[in-house]
Design a protein around this motif. Structure first.
Motif, PDB file in Angstrom:
ATOM      1  N   PRO A 322       0.835  -1.210   0.000  1.00 36.24           N
ATOM      2  CA  PRO A 322       0.000   0.000   0.000  1.00 36.24           C
ATOM      3  C   PRO A 322       0.866   1.254   0.000  1.00 36.24           C
ATOM      4  N   GLY A 323       0.344   2.296  -0.612  1.00 34.43           N
ATOM      5  CA  GLY A 323       1.050   3.576  -0.590  1.00 34.43           C
ATOM      6  C   GLY A 323       2.230   3.666  -1.530  1.00 34.43           C
ATOM      7  N   ARG A 324       2.268   2.819  -2.571  1.00 30.36           N
ATOM      8  CA  ARG A 324       3.389   2.890  -3.518  1.00 30.36           C
ATOM      9  C   ARG A 324       3.426   4.258  -4.189  1.00 30.36           C
ATOM     10  N   ARG A 325       4.633   4.806  -4.352  1.00 31.65           N
ATOM     11  CA  ARG A 325       4.800   6.120  -4.953  1.00 31.65           C
ATOM     12  C   ARG A 325       5.358   6.023  -6.369  1.00 31.65           C
ATOM     13  N   VAL A 326       5.258   7.137  -7.104  1.00 31.10           N
ATOM     14  CA  VAL A 326       5.845   7.258  -8.436  1.00 31.10           C
ATOM     15  C   VAL A 326       7.114   8.089  -8.304  1.00 31.10           C
ATOM     16  N   PRO A 327       8.308   7.504  -8.467  1.00 31.27           N
ATOM     17  CA  PRO A 327       9.531   8.301  -8.361  1.00 31.27           C
ATOM     18  C   PRO A 327       9.520   9.438  -9.376  1.00 31.27           C
ATOM     19  N   GLY A 328       9.927  10.610  -8.926  1.00 32.67           N
ATOM     20  CA  GLY A 328       9.950  11.768  -9.812  1.00 32.67           C
ATOM     21  C   GLY A 328      11.347  12.083 -10.297  1.00 32.67           C
ATOM     22  N   SER A 329      11.650  13.369 -10.386  1.00 32.05           N
ATOM     23  CA  SER A 329      12.944  13.792 -10.906  1.00 32.05           C
ATOM     24  C   SER A 329      13.342  15.106 -10.242  1.00 32.05           C
ATOM     25  N   VAL A 330      14.645  15.294 -10.055  1.00 31.98           N
ATOM     26  CA  VAL A 330      15.150  16.565  -9.539  1.00 31.98           C
ATOM     27  C   VAL A 330      15.594  17.483 -10.670  1.00 31.98           C
ATOM     28  N   ASP A 331      15.668  16.953 -11.895  1.00 36.41           N
ATOM     29  CA  ASP A 331      16.106  17.727 -13.053  1.00 36.41           C
ATOM     30  C   ASP A 331      15.393  17.184 -14.288  1.00 36.41           C
ATOM     31  N   PRO A 332      14.322  17.855 -14.756  1.00 37.38           N
ATOM     32  CA  PRO A 332      13.560  17.343 -15.896  1.00 37.38           C
ATOM     33  C   PRO A 332      14.399  17.140 -17.153  1.00 37.38           C
ATOM     34  N   ALA A 333      15.363  18.024 -17.421  1.00 37.42           N
ATOM     35  CA  ALA A 333      16.201  17.878 -18.614  1.00 37.42           C
ATOM     36  C   ALA A 333      17.054  16.615 -18.517  1.00 37.42           C
ATOM     37  N   GLU A 334      17.653  16.379 -17.360  1.00 38.16           N
ATOM     38  CA  GLU A 334      18.428  15.154 -17.171  1.00 38.16           C
ATOM     39  C   GLU A 334      17.555  13.920 -17.364  1.00 38.16           C
ATOM     40  N   CYS A 335      16.356  13.961 -16.813  1.00 32.52           N
ATOM     41  CA  CYS A 335      15.433  12.832 -16.935  1.00 32.52           C
ATOM     42  C   CYS A 335      15.134  12.531 -18.399  1.00 32.52           C
ATOM     43  N   ALA A 336      14.924  13.585 -19.202  1.00 30.88           N
ATOM     44  CA  ALA A 336      14.615  13.394 -20.618  1.00 30.88           C
ATOM     45  C   ALA A 336      15.801  12.801 -21.375  1.00 30.88           C
ATOM     46  N   VAL A 337      17.004  13.297 -21.105  1.00 35.46           N
ATOM     47  CA  VAL A 337      18.193  12.774 -21.781  1.00 35.46           C
ATOM     48  C   VAL A 337      18.418  11.313 -21.413  1.00 35.46           C
TER      49      VAL A 337
END
Length: 501
Positions: A322-337
């Motif tokens: 229960p309560g599983r999360r969706v990991p996000g990002s600290v830098d959207p540009a890095e995430c995209a690359v």
């Protein structure tokens, strides 16, 4: 919700409304959260607000018993895609402190007057009042959990002067900053000494709504860690940050014991230990919010699990974790690359290519923490490079170059304040980007809670093998019942597929 619903929520003593509803008491001049242990006031004296800023703007001071400004943020602003939701996410990132209301309006492509009108109508406070409330909340956190000098707390929280800091803290908490700190020291258990900052390292605690397997979430991030910018050791996740005024390194771990400054853990809430090593203290607000985004700490797990558990396929997965999360990002540009690097490569190859980019073009940190030595290279650095300098194959290198060029030229803008639908359409126009990669970027870089990530055509995805066709046709039909939490459903399915495999 109307006034009658707000009143029922106030009587319920339900922790799910903490951070979503604030109750002003006209007879005392204070405002509380619904779970305040004090006696419930008379209905005629109760005023209802959707933000702490609105209660403060109406002249109410924070309750010293229930501490309404120390609860997790409202999950509503992460799920909403309209102007108000986008504005609230940018304000939480500290944009008003850095660029003012004019900068916020320009980022959203609205006039200042229209932005003010929309925010007041929806949340009861304008952008300046919301930013002031956030500064006060950050200052309270630093005063109670660190030994930073009061003047350092003022500037780290976003105040432009000591006088402004003192006046605002008196207005919000009805006491000067020094007294607020002294009270916190008195409440702190003797067995739990105050966290001591060392160098520019500041130790704080990030609250969240339970349940949440913090250790499992950090381990998941550690499995995807890229050497040089991330490290996972003994349950602690270290991460480099690129912030508006400089770089930083954050260390996140599962908290043990009671939160500093409190005698008991509030029901329905937990906290994550966070240690920040900041190059510039002015980045405090942005760093804290990006850590919260990375771990999805403002989510409401009860609301998510209630919807997903109605599906026979997902119900046992939700019951298991229960309560599983969706990991996000600290830098959207890095995430995209990194997403385009991994598009047709295995996890190890993708991490290896990303590690080479970090080693060759990343910016060295002024202070290393463990094996975290660099920040991820800026897209302005990557865009002029040849494809063979960016990845192991020319095809993958061309995709990285196309993505970096689109971001550097601002043909594509990613971040918490963008229109997610528009950004999704522009992602598909970047050369070589597939619908699956665009969905992954939208889920993690933009924090979209309602993304269904399609399986690649003719793939042997473990989730598809274990749970049937989750492709864009049949999956879309079934997933309509998962709205608006399809990103969380995808996380459950991926985790279960990994267990089966």
């Amino acid at each position: 919700m109307d006034e009658e619903h707000y009143y029922r929520a106030a009587l319920s003593n339900d922790s799910r409304f903490d951070g979503r509803l604030y109750i002003g008491v006209a007879s005392t001049g204070i405002y509380c959260r619904p779970t305040c242990p004090a006696m419930t006031p008379k209905r005629v004296n109760m005023r209802f607000y959707r933000t702490a800023a609105a209660a403060q703007a109406a002249g109410f001071r924070a309750c010293k018993r229930c501490r309404p400004d120390s609860v997790p943020g409202s999950p509503e602003w992460n799920s909403r895609a309209d102007l108000v939701g986008r504005a609230m996410r940018l304000i939480a990132d500290g944009l008003v402190d850095r660029e003012g209301v004019s900068g916020l309006a320009a980022r959203l492509n609205y006039s200042e007057r229209q932005l003010q009108r929309q925010l007041v109508a929806e949340v009861g406070a304008g952008p300046l009042a919301l930013a002031r409330a956030q500064r006060a909340r950050t200052a309270q956190l630093l005063l109670e959990t660190t030994d930073l000098h009061v003047s350092e707390v003022a500037f780290a929280s976003g105040y432009s002067s000591i006088r402004q800091f003192n006046d605002n803290m008196r207005a919000v908490f009805s006491m000067p900053p020094t007294e607020l700190r002294a009270r916190a020291v008195q409440r702190r258990p003797r067995t739990a000494p105050p966290a001591q900052p060392w160098g520019n390292g500041i130790r704080i605690q990030l609250p969240f709504r339970t349940p949440l397997d913090v250790g499992g979430l950090l381990e998941q991030l550690g499995e995807q860690a890229v050497p040089g910018i991330e490290e996972y050791v003994d349950g602690v996740y270290h991460r480099a940050l690129s912030l508006p005024h400089g770089s930083a390194v954050v260390s996140l771990s599962r908290a043990a014991g009671k939160p500093a400054g409190k005698t008991a853990q509030p029901p329905g809430r937990g906290f994550v230990e966070c240690e920040l090593h900041l190059q510039d203290l002015r980045d405090m607000t942005a760093a804290v919010q990006r850590c919260r985004d990375l771990l999805d700490l403002d989510a409401d797990p009860g609301a998510v699990d209630e919807v997903l558990a109605r599906d026979a396929l997902l119900a046992p997965l939700v019951a298991r974790v229960p309560g599983r999360r969706v990991p996000g990002s600290v830098d959207p540009a890095e995430c995209a690359v990194r997403a385009v690097l991994a598009q047709d490569a295995g996890p190890e190859q993708a991490r290896g290519d990303a590690a080479l980019l970090v080693a060759r073009y990343g910016k060295p940190l002024t202070r290393e923490v463990g094996q975290v030595t660099h920040t991820f290279p800026a897209v302005e650095t990557l865009a002029p490079l040849a494809p063979h300098e960016l990845a192991g194959t020319s095809e993958r290198g061309s995709r990285v170059k196309a993505m970096a060029t689109a971001l550097a030229c601002e043909d594509l803008v990613l971040g918490v304040g963008v229109d997610r639908e528009e950004a999704g359409r522009k992602l598909l126009k970047v050369e070589g980007v597939t619908p699956r990669t665009a969905a992954l970027i939208r889920m993690r870089a933009l924090g979209d809670p309602d993304v269904l990530v399609p399986a690649e055509p003719e793939s042997h995805d473990a989730a598809r093998q274990s749970f049937g066709d989750l492709g864009p046709t049949a999956g879309d039909e079934r997933s309509e019942a998962w709205r608006p939490w399809r990103s969380y459903a995808v996380q459950h399915l991926w985790a279960a597929a990994g267990t089966v495999r």
